[in-house]
Motif scaffolding. Structure first.
Motif, PDB file in Angstrom:
ATOM      1  N   THR A 108       0.818  -1.230   0.000  1.00  0.00           N
ATOM      2  CA  THR A 108       0.000   0.000   0.000  1.00  0.00           C
ATOM      3  C   THR A 108       0.841   1.265   0.000  1.00  0.00           C
ATOM      4  N   ARG A 128       4.220   3.988  -7.592  1.00  0.00           N
ATOM      5  CA  ARG A 128       3.595   5.167  -8.181  1.00  0.00           C
ATOM      6  C   ARG A 128       2.976   4.855  -9.540  1.00  0.00           C
ATOM      7  N   LYS A 176       1.362   9.640  -8.961  1.00  0.00           N
ATOM      8  CA  LYS A 176       0.461   9.526  -7.813  1.00  0.00           C
ATOM      9  C   LYS A 176       0.598   8.117  -7.202  1.00  0.00           C
ATOM     10  N   PRO A 177       0.443   8.023  -5.897  1.00  0.00           N
ATOM     11  CA  PRO A 177       0.599   6.704  -5.267  1.00  0.00           C
ATOM     12  C   PRO A 177      -0.541   5.757  -5.600  1.00  0.00           C
ATOM     13  N   LYS A 199      -9.408  -1.734  -1.126  1.00  0.00           N
ATOM     14  CA  LYS A 199      -8.315  -1.348  -0.224  1.00  0.00           C
ATOM     15  C   LYS A 199      -7.722  -0.012  -0.665  1.00  0.00           C
ATOM     16  N   GLU A 211     -10.008   2.642   0.509  1.00  0.00           N
ATOM     17  CA  GLU A 211      -9.890   2.802   1.974  1.00  0.00           C
ATOM     18  C   GLU A 211      -8.629   3.566   2.360  1.00  0.00           C
ATOM     19  N   GLU A 212      -7.551   3.362   1.586  1.00  0.00           N
ATOM     20  CA  GLU A 212      -6.280   4.024   1.884  1.00  0.00           C
ATOM     21  C   GLU A 212      -6.251   5.459   1.362  1.00  0.00           C
ATOM     22  N   GLY A 213      -7.334   5.885   0.721  1.00  0.00           N
ATOM     23  CA  GLY A 213      -7.392   7.239   0.173  1.00  0.00           C
ATOM     24  C   GLY A 213      -6.739   7.353  -1.188  1.00  0.00           C
ATOM     25  N   LEU A 214      -6.474   6.225  -1.850  1.00  0.00           N
ATOM     26  CA  LEU A 214      -5.788   6.249  -3.151  1.00  0.00           C
ATOM     27  C   LEU A 214      -6.782   6.142  -4.317  1.00  0.00           C
ATOM     28  N   LYS A 215      -8.071   6.256  -3.994  1.00  0.00           N
ATOM     29  CA  LYS A 215      -9.154   6.436  -4.968  1.00  0.00           C
ATOM     30  C   LYS A 215      -9.331   5.291  -5.980  1.00  0.00           C
ATOM     31  N   ARG A 256      -6.844   3.648  -7.369  1.00  0.00           N
ATOM     32  CA  ARG A 256      -5.655   3.482  -8.229  1.00  0.00           C
ATOM     33  C   ARG A 256      -4.933   2.202  -7.816  1.00  0.00           C
TER      34      ARG A 256
END
Lengths: 209, 70
Positions: free
Chosen positions: A95, A99, A108-109, A150, A153-157, A159
């Protein structure tokens, strides 16, 4: 987390209950090694004998028990899928530290699918080599959906990225709708596949595959 | 999803500005940036404590520098 979901029994064509869970432990890795690997080895022999070496999955040598240390780290999340008393799939996500490569979201991550494996008795190609019917589906799609969730949930939208084995490219590009970027010389020339938030949403809302 | 706990974080103006910049650049919430930082910090710390080393490499200049983390 344990979530009850439905998958399909290939033999009966009926929906069966399965459990998707993230409290993966070393016992699951041992189960994968003990239960899955002998079936993969048997299929490898059959494919070699029929001159179909190119169909032998490149993940045949994977050893999940090597990943025990990573169970303790926040950077990794593991998922397992159990049905009929047996482990049907395993996935390891990273997680942090990867990139995006698609031009529209470069840098972006994202959540990286480090390893994903379906039990060999669910892989059509291997079962065909052994003269058997595959058992359950869709294991890969269920796990990739969990990976997208996931990422959200991790805020990575949503991706998501991964290096696809050659035998899985069709699945990621066509069944999941991921976008390919290029072959990665730093990773055995495997194809880099990626989800944008929009692509991830299309996949997760597109019904079962 | 695992249950979450809340904390108050005190940052200087400069630290907050950097957090805002990273958040905008990476398209992440500030919470997501900090959670990513925590994951990365633990990963690096554990691997260094196992005896591994962390390097930055400039391929063009052929330079390699070890990053020391305390």
């Amino acid at each position: 987390m344990t979530e009850r979901i439905e998958i399909t029994d290939f033999v009966t064509g009926e929906a069966v209950e399965a459990e998707l869970f993230d409290d993966v432990a070393v016992e699951h890795f041992l189960e994968a090694q003990e239960e899955w690997r002998p079936v993969v080895v048997e299929a490898r022999w059959k494919l070699s004998a029929t001159g179909e070496q190119h169909l032998i999955p490149r993940h045949a040598h994977w050893d999940w028990t090597n990943k025990e240390e990573d169970l303790k780290l926040l950077a990794f999340t593991f998922y397992g899928l159990r049905c009929g008393g047996k482990l049907q799939g395993l996935m390891k996500l990273q997680t942090v530290g990867h990139r995006c490569r698609l031009p529209e979201q470069i840098g972006k991550p994202l959540v990286y699918v480090d390893y994903i494996e379906t039990a060999p008795w669910n892989i059509k190609l291997l079962m065909r080599a052994l003269g058997r019917e595959p058992q359950y589906a869709p294991i890969g799609s269920v796990l990739i959906r969990a990976a997208v969730r996931k990422s959200i949930e991790e805020g990575l939208k949503g991706r998501l990225g991964l290096h696809s084995l050659p035998t899985s490219e069709q699945f990621y590009l066509h069944a999941c709708g991921m976008e390919s970027v290029d072959k990665d010389p730093a990773k055995q020339n495997l194809l880099w596949c990626e989800f944008t938030p929009e692509g991830a949403e299309r996949f997760t809302t597109g019904g079962t595959l | 999803m695992n249950p979450k706990r809340t904390m108050t974080l005190n940052l200087t103006e400069q630290e907050m500005r950097v957090l805002d910049e990273i958040s905008a650049q990476k398209d992440l919430s500030k919470t997501a940036v900090l959670r990513q930082a925590l994951r990365l910090y633990q990963l690096i710390d554990v691997r260094l404590s196992r005896g591994e080393k962390l390097f930055f490499e400039d391929e063009q200049k052929k330079e390699k520098a070890e990053l020391m983390v305390v």
